[in-house]
Structure formats: C-alpha cells, structure tokens
Write an enzyme that holds these catalytic residues in place. Structure first.
Site, PDB file in Angstrom:
ATOM      1  N   ARG A  80       3.272  71.588   9.677  1.00  0.00           N
ATOM      2  CA  ARG A  80       4.090  72.652   9.810  1.00  0.00           C
ATOM      3  C   ARG A  80       5.757  72.664   9.720  1.00  0.00           C
ATOM      4  O   ARG A  80       6.283  73.539   8.926  1.00  0.00           O
ATOM      5  CB  ARG A  80       3.870  74.109  10.895  1.00  0.00           C
ATOM      6  CG  ARG A  80       2.160  75.210  10.464  1.00  0.00           C
ATOM      7  CD  ARG A  80       2.383  76.051  11.386  1.00  0.00           C
ATOM      8  NE  ARG A  80       1.540  75.524  12.796  1.00  0.00           N
ATOM      9  CZ  ARG A  80       1.081  76.139  13.642  1.00  0.00           C
ATOM     10  NH1 ARG A  80       1.200  77.706  13.417  1.00  0.00           N
ATOM     11  NH2 ARG A  80       0.708  75.937  14.806  1.00  0.00           N
ATOM     12  N   ASP A  98       5.311  69.132  23.041  1.00  0.00           N
ATOM     13  CA  ASP A  98       5.861  70.038  22.093  1.00  0.00           C
ATOM     14  C   ASP A  98       6.480  71.053  23.325  1.00  0.00           C
ATOM     15  O   ASP A  98       6.696  72.404  22.994  1.00  0.00           O
ATOM     16  CB  ASP A  98       5.356  70.701  21.084  1.00  0.00           C
ATOM     17  CG  ASP A  98       3.657  70.949  21.044  1.00  0.00           C
ATOM     18  OD1 ASP A  98       3.408  71.785  22.076  1.00  0.00           O
ATOM     19  OD2 ASP A  98       3.029  71.327  20.457  1.00  0.00           O
ATOM     20  N   GLY A 107      -4.658  81.281  22.591  1.00  0.00           N
ATOM     21  CA  GLY A 107      -5.422  81.077  23.773  1.00  0.00           C
ATOM     22  C   GLY A 107      -5.771  82.285  24.966  1.00  0.00           C
ATOM     23  O   GLY A 107      -4.614  82.290  26.124  1.00  0.00           O
ATOM     24  N   ASN A 114      -2.867  81.184  28.105  1.00  0.00           N
ATOM     25  CA  ASN A 114      -2.862  79.634  28.489  1.00  0.00           C
ATOM     26  C   ASN A 114      -2.282  78.976  27.443  1.00  0.00           C
ATOM     27  O   ASN A 114      -1.469  79.190  26.428  1.00  0.00           O
ATOM     28  CB  ASN A 114      -4.539  79.049  27.680  1.00  0.00           C
ATOM     29  CG  ASN A 114      -4.407  77.432  27.532  1.00  0.00           C
ATOM     30  OD1 ASN A 114      -3.631  77.207  28.900  1.00  0.00           O
ATOM     31  ND2 ASN A 114      -5.008  76.606  27.191  1.00  0.00           N
ATOM     32  N   LYS A 150      41.752  54.536  16.103  1.00  0.00           N
ATOM     33  CA  LYS A 150      40.164  53.965  15.771  1.00  0.00           C
ATOM     34  C   LYS A 150      40.503  52.383  15.782  1.00  0.00           C
ATOM     35  O   LYS A 150      41.224  51.782  15.930  1.00  0.00           O
ATOM     36  CB  LYS A 150      39.839  53.926  13.759  1.00  0.00           C
ATOM     37  CG  LYS A 150      38.128  53.284  14.206  1.00  0.00           C
ATOM     38  CD  LYS A 150      38.105  52.161  13.883  1.00  0.00           C
ATOM     39  CE  LYS A 150      38.655  50.836  13.408  1.00  0.00           C
ATOM     40  NZ  LYS A 150      38.586  49.532  13.206  1.00  0.00           N
TER      41      LYS A 150
END
Length: 459
Positions: free
Chosen positions: A16, A103, A140, A170, A351
């Site tokens: 997804r 995740d 859940g 859950n 730089k």
C-alpha cells in the site's frame, strides 16, 4: 533479573506504500521507521534482538547491521508465521520476549519499559499492549470476559457486529514468556478469512491452557500508530515532529512556529536558541545557545556557535563559529568552516573553504577550495576559479587583505597578507604581501564614436 529479548517484525512488503523502497525503510523525520523502533527498544537493555525480514531485504539488514540477528520469512503467511521464524534463535532461552512491529515508530522507550515491567510483575504468560479509540475500524479487538480478563483478540475482518463495537484494540505489541510463546505457536491455525497464521491467536491458546494473559493499556493512541500507506506515514511524521519540538521547547529553546519547523531526532539545541518558521534541522546538528536560525533555513550536520544567525540559507556538513552572520540566501557547502565574527552575505556560495575570524564575503561571490585568513574583505562578485575541468586547486588569501569587486582568482594562487587586489582584476600569479595587484585591460575612450554608431544605425 529476567532475561529480555525482542522480535522485530519487518518482513511486510508494504504494497500500500506503492514504493520500490522497502516499507520499514521509509523515513519518519529523516530516520527509517524501523530504526526508530530499534532505537527506542534498545534502551530497555535487551539481551538479544531478532529481526524478521523477507528474502531480498538486504538493505534492511545492511541498515540495521549488528544491532540485531536476522531470520528470513520466505512466505508472507501472517504475523504468527513470522515469529515462528525466530524459533531457532530463541527456542532455548528463558525469559521475556517482546514482539514489536517494525512499522510502529512512535512507541516510546518509556512505554516499552512499562510493558516489560507490567508483564513481569503480573507473572503473565502473555501481555498485550492495548489502547482505546473511538474509531477502531481495521484494528484487532480485545475481547474481555465478564470479570474483565482478556479472553482473545479478534481481527476486524473476522469480528462480528458486536465485537466491532469494542473500542479497546490490539496495538500489535506483546510480551510473552519465551517458552510459552513458541509452544503456543505450534497450535495456531490459518482457519480464518485471510488464511494466515495470526500471532494474536496465541492468546486464545494460552487461555485454553489456563495460563495468565494480561493487558497493559497505554492512554496515548497516537503512539501506537502503525504505518501502512503514505497517509499514515505523513501522520506519523507530524506526530513525531510535534513530539521532538515539544521536547526542545521544554528544554528552553524558542521555536516560533512549531507547526512549520522540522527538527530531526539527532539534533541538539541549547537553551535560548531561536528557531524561526520554515527551518529544517537535520543530521548530527548542534545549535548553541542564543543562535538564531531561520526563517526558511536548512542546516544539516553542522555545528553552529552561540550568537550566530543563519537567515534564509542552506548549510551542510560544516562548522559555523560564534557571532557569525550568514544570509540571506547563502549556501554553505560541505567541509567549510566559518570562523568567529565572520560574515557570509546574500547570494554567496562557500565550498570546502575556511572563512577566517572577522572576514567578510558580503554578496554575490563564490569561494570554493579556499583558505581565507582573518579580517579579509572579499568584494562583490569575486570568484575563486578552482576547477580546470579535471582537478581542483586551492586559493589562499592571507590576513587583512582586501579583494576588490568582480575579481577572478585563478587557482592555485596566494594573495599575501595586507594586500589589495583592484576591482575587475583576473589574478593568475601570487600577490606578495602588502602589495597592490591590478590585472585588467587598460581603458581606452574613443570620444564621439557612439554618435557615429547611432548615425550608421539610422541610415
């Protein structure tokens, strides 16, 4: 003390997310989500960590490195099946095993610690980290008995109408007695809508054995957010951003507009620093007290000294001293050092260069591969010509020199101390100390010639 282990579930493909990047490597405030999980759970002093990955997840293994052992889930057959892959590593261990999804980057060390302590205090075979929400769809449900004991967890797709009304959910994080966990996993089945082996089914197995199952409710639903798509990724980033900004403000940092300020987890900011809107601070950046950053500045892997100001500018991998003024619209590129009391003004690029104490590069200049001493003035439009198409060369400007506007310094070249370079010069040879160098064509004026040109154009 009870031995503690953790299993990190990181084998999901994350379809997804619609991305070629492995799901748990998607960054939340610049750090892969799985790294947030590992950093937080490591702090509870684990004895061993095992990460479950899918075949081909070499980048995940490379990123996590020695922090964890790894096992491979060849087929994606559910969370229970994923944990079984860790059996060869943990089956002979005695102690508590926490199972965490890779995740869920927002769960804090404090919550992990509290879950471990609750589980061990209760002497439970399993403890579920739960929370409550008015919108439990997709989660859940935690089903309790009439005596309020946890009976089972039912997945949303398998729940009946009454079970879907339950608001306790859950979070996907658990503590188990290690031996009880792997024993119960052998008894779960895939007889469900998804045809998968659910880890939550272990709870029902343990209940059937009359073993104790507990739940630890965290009041912070946002903390348990799992990331499944780009929308939830953005939501997690927003939550993490506010959490980090709040920590800095409580520590005495003035963040003018927290909603529009992005500070990565490794950044250190001392009290009384001021951070203006639109600022992005990343990497191993340190901002000292009374420094002022922004608005609309990016600072990455930099040290910024006290009382320095960076406005509408970009700095990276460099050291900024004290009382330095940078911007607006300056660019400090890597390996640069801007010493105390120096100034780098608008539309200046630095730089791999050192700008010495009290020196000024005020506007529209490029200083690349340069060593600029103290109290040097670099005029508008000056350029160090450092690259011949193959090699880079050093320009040295010694203390107390003055470089006139629109000068080209062709490296390698040294401008001696106390020297002057006339405006518009192209310097190709070293300038001795205390000298004036003029390197430009002689001016010739042809009086009346412009009138002749105009007459020709009108003919």
């Amino acid at each position: 003390m009870t031995k503690r282990y953790a299993v990190i579930l990181a084998a999901g493909q994350g379809t997804r997310m619609k991305s070629k990047l492995y799901k748990v490597l998607h960054p939340v405030l610049g750090r892969p989500m799985v790294q947030h999980v590992i950093d937080q759970i490591k702090a509870v002093q684990l004895d061993q960590m095992v990460t479950v990955v899918s075949r081909g997840a070499d980048r995940v293994v490379e990123h996590i490195g020695s922090d964890s052992a790894f096992v491979i889930q060849e087929e994606q057959l559910g969370t229970g099946h994923a944990v079984i892959q860790a059996e060869d590593v943990l089956k002979d261990k005695e102690g508590t095993t926490m199972v965490v999804c890779g995740d869920t980057p927002l769960i804090s060390t404090e919550t992990y610690q509290a879950l471990f302590e609750h589980h061990e205090k209760e002497g439970a075979s399993a403890t579920i980290l739960t929370t409550k929400t008015k919108e439990p769809s997709g989660y859940g449900r935690v089903i309790r008995s009439e005596t309020n004991e946890v009976e089972r967890i039912v997945e949303h797709k398998d729940a009946n109408a009454n079970e879907r009304l339950v608001e306790e959910i859950n979070t996907g994080t658990y503590c188990f007695d290690n031996q009880a966990l792997f024993s119960a996993l052998k008894e779960i089945s895939n007889d469900n809508v998804q045809g998968e082996y659910y880890l939550p089914d272990v709870i029902e197995v343990l209940r059937g054995r009359q073993e104790k199952v507990s739940a630890f409710i965290t009041p912070d639903f946002e903390e348990t957010l799992g990331i499944n798509d780009r929308l939830s990724l953005a939501q997690a980033e927003k939550i993490m951003k506010h959490r980090i900004n709040a920590k800095h403000m409580r520590n005495g940092v003035a963040i003018i507009d927290p909603d529009h300020t992005y500070i990565h987890p490794d950044v250190v900011i001392k009290p009384d620093a001021v951070i203006h809107p639109g600022t992005i601070l990343t990497g191993a950046t340190t901002i000292e007290s009374d420094a002022e950053i922004g608005p609309h500045s990016e600072v990455n892997n930099c040290y910024v000294g006290s009382d320095s100001v960076i406005k509408q500018s970009v700095t990276a991998n460099s050291k900024i001293g004290e009382r330095v003024k940078i911007g607006p619209y300056a660019h400090i590129r890597p390996e640069s050092a801007i010493e105390n009391d120096a100034k780098v003004g608008n539309f200046v690029e630095i730089k791999k260069a050192t700008i010495g104490t009290g020196s000024k590069v005020s506007h529209l200049s490029y200083m690349g591969d340069a060593q600029i001493g103290n109290n040097v003035n670099v005029g508008c439009g000056t350029i160090t010509v450092n690259y011949d198409g193959k090699h880079k060369y050093l320009t040295t400007i010694e203390d107390d020199s003055f470089i006139g506007c629109n000068s080209n310094l062709i490296a390698p070249v040294t401008i001696g101390a106390d020297s002057y370079v006339a405006a518009g010069s192209t310097i190709t040879k070293d300038v001795p100390a205390a000298s004036l160098s003029v390197a430009r064509a002689r001016q010739t004026n042809k009086e009346g010639y412009a009138t002749k040109l105009k007459n020709r154009q009108n003919d």
